[in-house]
Design a protein around this motif. Structure first.
Motif, PDB file in Angstrom:
ATOM      1  N   LYS A   1      17.837  24.081  32.300  1.00 19.40           N
ATOM      2  CA  LYS A   1      18.771  23.666  31.258  1.00 19.40           C
ATOM      3  C   LYS A   1      18.206  23.981  29.876  1.00 19.40           C
ATOM      4  N   THR A   2      16.915  23.651  29.679  1.00 21.25           N
ATOM      5  CA  THR A   2      16.262  23.933  28.396  1.00 21.25           C
ATOM      6  C   THR A   2      16.209  25.433  28.134  1.00 21.25           C
ATOM      7  N   ALA A   3      15.868  26.197  29.186  1.00 19.85           N
ATOM      8  CA  ALA A   3      15.794  27.652  29.043  1.00 19.85           C
ATOM      9  C   ALA A   3      17.146  28.225  28.631  1.00 19.85           C
ATOM     10  N   PHE A   4      18.211  27.718  29.236  1.00 20.21           N
ATOM     11  CA  PHE A   4      19.557  28.196  28.891  1.00 20.21           C
ATOM     12  C   PHE A   4      19.900  27.871  27.441  1.00 20.21           C
ATOM     13  N   GLU A   5      19.587  26.644  27.023  1.00 17.98           N
ATOM     14  CA  GLU A   5      19.909  26.227  25.652  1.00 17.98           C
ATOM     15  C   GLU A   5      19.181  27.088  24.623  1.00 17.98           C
ATOM     16  N   VAL A   6      17.940  27.479  24.934  1.00 17.52           N
ATOM     17  CA  VAL A   6      17.161  28.294  24.001  1.00 17.52           C
ATOM     18  C   VAL A   6      17.631  29.745  24.016  1.00 17.52           C
ATOM     19  N   LEU A   7      17.722  30.328  25.207  1.00 14.43           N
ATOM     20  CA  LEU A   7      18.045  31.754  25.311  1.00 14.43           C
ATOM     21  C   LEU A   7      19.497  32.052  24.966  1.00 14.43           C
ATOM     22  N   ASN A   8      20.344  31.043  25.026  1.00 10.98           N
ATOM     23  CA  ASN A   8      21.755  31.246  24.705  1.00 10.98           C
ATOM     24  C   ASN A   8      22.037  31.109  23.211  1.00 10.98           C
ATOM     25  N   ASP A   9      21.005  30.716  22.444  1.00  8.51           N
ATOM     26  CA  ASP A   9      21.134  30.567  20.992  1.00  8.51           C
ATOM     27  C   ASP A   9      20.269  31.646  20.330  1.00  8.51           C
ATOM     28  N   PRO A  10      20.872  32.616  19.616  1.00  9.63           N
ATOM     29  CA  PRO A  10      20.099  33.730  19.040  1.00  9.63           C
ATOM     30  C   PRO A  10      18.929  33.288  18.168  1.00  9.63           C
ATOM     31  N   LYS A  11      19.108  32.252  17.343  1.00  9.04           N
ATOM     32  CA  LYS A  11      18.028  31.797  16.470  1.00  9.04           C
ATOM     33  C   LYS A  11      16.889  31.183  17.275  1.00  9.04           C
ATOM     34  N   LYS A  12      17.247  30.306  18.229  1.00 12.90           N
ATOM     35  CA  LYS A  12      16.217  29.674  19.060  1.00 12.90           C
ATOM     36  C   LYS A  12      15.507  30.716  19.915  1.00 12.90           C
ATOM     37  N   ARG A  13      16.273  31.688  20.405  1.00 15.02           N
ATOM     38  CA  ARG A  13      15.677  32.732  21.237  1.00 15.02           C
ATOM     39  C   ARG A  13      14.684  33.570  20.434  1.00 15.02           C
TER      40      ARG A  13
ATOM     41  N   ALA B   1      12.999  32.618  17.770  1.00 11.32           N
ATOM     42  CA  ALA B   1      11.813  31.800  17.510  1.00 11.32           C
ATOM     43  C   ALA B   1      10.928  31.726  18.747  1.00 11.32           C
ATOM     44  N   TYR B   2      11.555  31.609  19.913  1.00 13.16           N
ATOM     45  CA  TYR B   2      10.806  31.541  21.173  1.00 13.16           C
ATOM     46  C   TYR B   2      10.054  32.848  21.427  1.00 13.16           C
ATOM     47  N   ASP B   3      10.742  33.972  21.205  1.00 18.03           N
ATOM     48  CA  ASP B   3      10.105  35.275  21.415  1.00 18.03           C
ATOM     49  C   ASP B   3       8.919  35.465  20.477  1.00 18.03           C
ATOM     50  N   ARG B   4       9.080  35.022  19.214  1.00 18.69           N
ATOM     51  CA  ARG B   4       7.968  35.146  18.265  1.00 18.69           C
ATOM     52  C   ARG B   4       6.789  34.280  18.688  1.00 18.69           C
TER      53      ARG B   4
END
Length: 259
Positions: free
Chosen positions: A38-50, A52-55
């Protein structure tokens, strides 16, 4: 609704002989997997959060490489490749290629980290972002020694395009990692000739040929004036450009390309 055709034992990953505590443990584990998904979906489905996660993931890779570098790369080489001297490594194509790839990756990650620190907007060196957002007297207006050293670090790591911005009434000379950047003001009170700004760039091999797009910048609104395309010329052991002062604005910017 759960699929009635799916075996409940398979869903929880337990055998038909499983005890209650095993079933409970399997259920708790499945809940953790669900929450993580669920957390992974919420992050990867949001361009800004994704982004930040990639960085963040990229920074972890960089930190690992920095740790390796801190612990002495040559020592690590010996640990990886055994008691081989340089000739053995160079003669063994597979080992040599592995070591070269390691060094290239290390250099690439260091450069990427520095670019992230300086900011991508406008190219390497534009750590302040958009010139039109400048506020007179703030740190966003011009580079000081610390920022210039970061730019030099990028040059030493192989970066070919960087940006420099100077306060027009001050001279600067900064050396780091075998590179030197020197800026001389046109201001006569600073020893200038009253007409030209001068910029020198050199490295440990001698002068580094470069071209530049030069502009004078109004710090009140970020507007550009006196845009010129310049090519460096040899000046002793260094490469130099001279840029005529026309607009008498407080900031001077150079968009540099190392040739």
């Amino acid at each position: 609704m759960a699929d009635s055709k799916k075996c409940f034992y398979e869903i929880l990953g337990v055998s038909r002989e499983a005890e209650e505590d095993e079933i409970q443990a399997a259920f708790e584990a499945s809940k953790q997997v669900f929450e993580a998904s669920k957390t992974a979906f919420e992050v990867l489905n949001d361009p800004k959060k994704r982004g930040a996660y990639d960085r963040q993931k990229e920074n972890k890779k960089i930190n690992i490489l920095e740790k390796l570098e801190e612990n002495n790369l040559l020592h690590i080489r010996d640990q990886i490749f055994g008691a081989l001297d340089d000739r053995d490594i160079n003669n063994c194509s597979q080992v040599s290629k592995s070591w070269q790839n390691f060094m290239i990756t290390n250099r690439h990650m260091r450069k990427k980290k520095m670019r992230m620190e300086m900011g991508e907007i406008g190219g390497a060196g534009h750590f302040w972002g958009d010139d039109k957002e400048t506020c007179y007297g703030g740190v966003r207006d011009w580079m000081a020694d610390e920022e210039l050293k970061k730019v030099i670090g990028l040059l030493a790591a192989g970066q070919k395009k960087v940006n420099l911005k100077f306060l027009f009434r001050r001279n600067w000379e900064v050396a780091e990692a075998g590179w030197t950047i020197k800026f001389k003001s046109a201001d006569e009170y600073e020893g200038g000739d009253g007409k030209y700004f001068y910029l020198w760039i050199s490295n440990k091999e001698g002068g580094a040929k470069f071209k530049a797009i030069a502009q004078e910048i109004d710090p009140r609104n970020g507007e550009e004036a006196n845009r010129r395309e310049l090519q460096s010329e040899k000046d002793g052991t260094r490469q130099r450009i001279k840029y005529e002062q026309v607009a008498d604005l407080a900031l001077v910017r150079f968009n540099i390309t190392i040739l």
